[in-house]
Design an enzyme around this catalytic site. Sequence first.
Site, PDB file in Angstrom:
ATOM      1  CE  LYS A 177      -9.984 -58.283 -10.613  1.00  0.00           C
ATOM      2  NZ  LYS A 177      -9.695 -59.228  -9.556  1.00  0.00           N
ATOM      3  N   GLY A 230       1.040 -57.790 -10.801  1.00  0.00           N
ATOM      4  CA  GLY A 230       0.335 -59.633 -11.380  1.00  0.00           C
ATOM      5  C   GLY A 230       1.524 -60.655 -12.204  1.00  0.00           C
ATOM      6  CB  SER A 231       1.847 -63.648 -13.374  1.00  0.00           C
ATOM      7  OG  SER A 231       0.764 -63.642 -14.593  1.00  0.00           O
ATOM      8  CD  GLU A 252       5.635 -52.204 -10.612  1.00  0.00           C
ATOM      9  OE1 GLU A 252       6.215 -52.931 -10.742  1.00  0.00           O
ATOM     10  OE2 GLU A 252       6.280 -50.835 -10.301  1.00  0.00           O
ATOM     11  CB  CYS A 286       6.921 -59.786  -7.370  1.00  0.00           C
ATOM     12  SG  CYS A 286       6.859 -57.815  -6.649  1.00  0.00           S
ATOM     13  CD  GLU A 329       7.159 -64.361 -10.003  1.00  0.00           C
ATOM     14  OE1 GLU A 329       6.856 -64.450 -10.607  1.00  0.00           O
ATOM     15  OE2 GLU A 329       7.779 -63.625  -9.552  1.00  0.00           O
TER      16      GLU A 329
HETATM   17  C1  UN1 Z   1       5.488 -58.005  -3.697  1.00  0.00           C
HETATM   18  O1  UN1 Z   1       5.884 -58.468  -4.192  1.00  0.00           O
HETATM   19  O2  UN1 Z   1       4.869 -58.187  -4.902  1.00  0.00           O
HETATM   20  O3  UN1 Z   1      10.112 -54.578  -1.456  1.00  0.00           O
HETATM   21  C2  UN1 Z   1       5.896 -56.741  -3.095  1.00  0.00           C
HETATM   22  C3  UN1 Z   1       8.974 -55.492  -0.655  1.00  0.00           C
HETATM   23  C4  UN1 Z   1       7.636 -55.309  -0.394  1.00  0.00           C
HETATM   24  C5  UN1 Z   1       6.809 -54.764  -1.260  1.00  0.00           C
HETATM   25  C6  UN1 Z   1       6.709 -56.471  -2.376  1.00  0.00           C
HETATM   26  N1  UN1 Z   1       8.009 -53.728   0.535  1.00  0.00           N
HETATM   27  O4  UN1 Z   1       9.194 -56.564  -0.557  1.00  0.00           O
END
Ligand code: UN1
Length: 440
Positions: A177, A230-231, A252, A286, A329
Amino acid sequence: MAEPKSYRNFIDGEWVECAARETFEDRNPADRSEVIGTFQRSSQADVEAAVEAARRAHRRWRQVPAPKRAESLFRMGEILLKRKEEYAREMTRDMGKTLKEARGDVQEAIDVCYYIAGEGRRMFGFTTPSELPNKSCSSLRMPVGVCGLITPWNFPMAIPSWKLIPALVCGNTVVIKPASDAPLSCYHLVKVCQEVGIPRGVVNYVTGGGEAVGAPLTRHPGVSLVSFTGSSETSRQVNLACADSYKRVSLEMGGKNAMIVLDDARLDLAVDGALWGAFATTGQRCTATSRIIVHKKVHKEFVDRLVERASVLKVFAGVTRAMRIAREEIFGPVVCILAADSLDDALEIANDTLYGLSSSIYTQDLNKAFVAVRELETGITYVNSSTIGAETHLPFGGTRRSGNGHREGAAHTAIEVFSEWKTVYVDYSGKLQKAQIDNN
Ligand code: UN1
């Protein structure tokens, strides 16, 4: 402006409308008047059909030798490479990152395909001596089953590929999804799965909202594993839903990533790194740099240089670690700068966060760099480079509220997420041998 297309779900090898026959519009974030396409507004009934198809397909797919499964994934990499420009352009319209960065996003999926294709002929297990004579002991990797993959909009092809490709090489089947804000890149990925001949039901694609599609996927008893990016707050809900049905869950989550700049750092390099880490992808990674901790001896010069380079952007200097801006964040092009007295002080500030995804240190002193690598409590640490830019063949993930102990990306650790250990004892002594008893 291109005519908006109508996109369907992919369930059991067919492109189908959702049960409710409802759709939602996907619009270009840079020009909201442009409708990129309409996608299925799916619900629990569609999730159930997709999981059922994935369960049926799993019986056959798990029997396909892993090197054969991997060949299909290699061919996916070849197709993605050929269409890199086309998919990057569509991604830019779909979710707004610059074309250069969109190319990088597609490239990340290509890298994953090539790397994981090799895993088809590795996926190493272990053999070890038995404590008894004429007995062999080994352990093999087995698929987990049906995997529910829930992916975000900010890396709309790369992150689905981190989950989908390792899941497939291990012999799992999936229901994916994608984020409703950017479902198009994942659609392309699924199309390519179909093109290379991955059998029906192995990959299922269901679009729609988190409550309507994501939640039933996390609760469904036929799903054995959920991988979610996600968050932290949504991850908590995913985790709770998965706990009820004893699913394996890989999360993650966010970050509040710190960059330390010591007084011996090359400031030109550190300023370049800060601009890239904080403002690339408008900070919507992230891994984005959101706190810069600068030694007080170079604080003024660093801030002056950064402000000059970032004058069109907003930079928040003079921040203290108790402020909300230094703790929560933001997921946008915002960075705050804090002053530190020493390496120890900088490390303490850097670690004073609920998150633990990425970190970095700028210094010319190797000793200090290694101390920082040891002390920074994050899953990823960069030396003389910003907090972003992870390569796919290394473990990706974080500590604390950035993750739950798993590492994805496409590294060997992704194989850990998507496989289950089977330990095999073969007794060829021709008699009953009792472990712990007969040899003592
Ligand atoms: C993300 O920020 O959700 O390391 C992934 C990085 C990218 C992946 C980021 N290769 O900034």
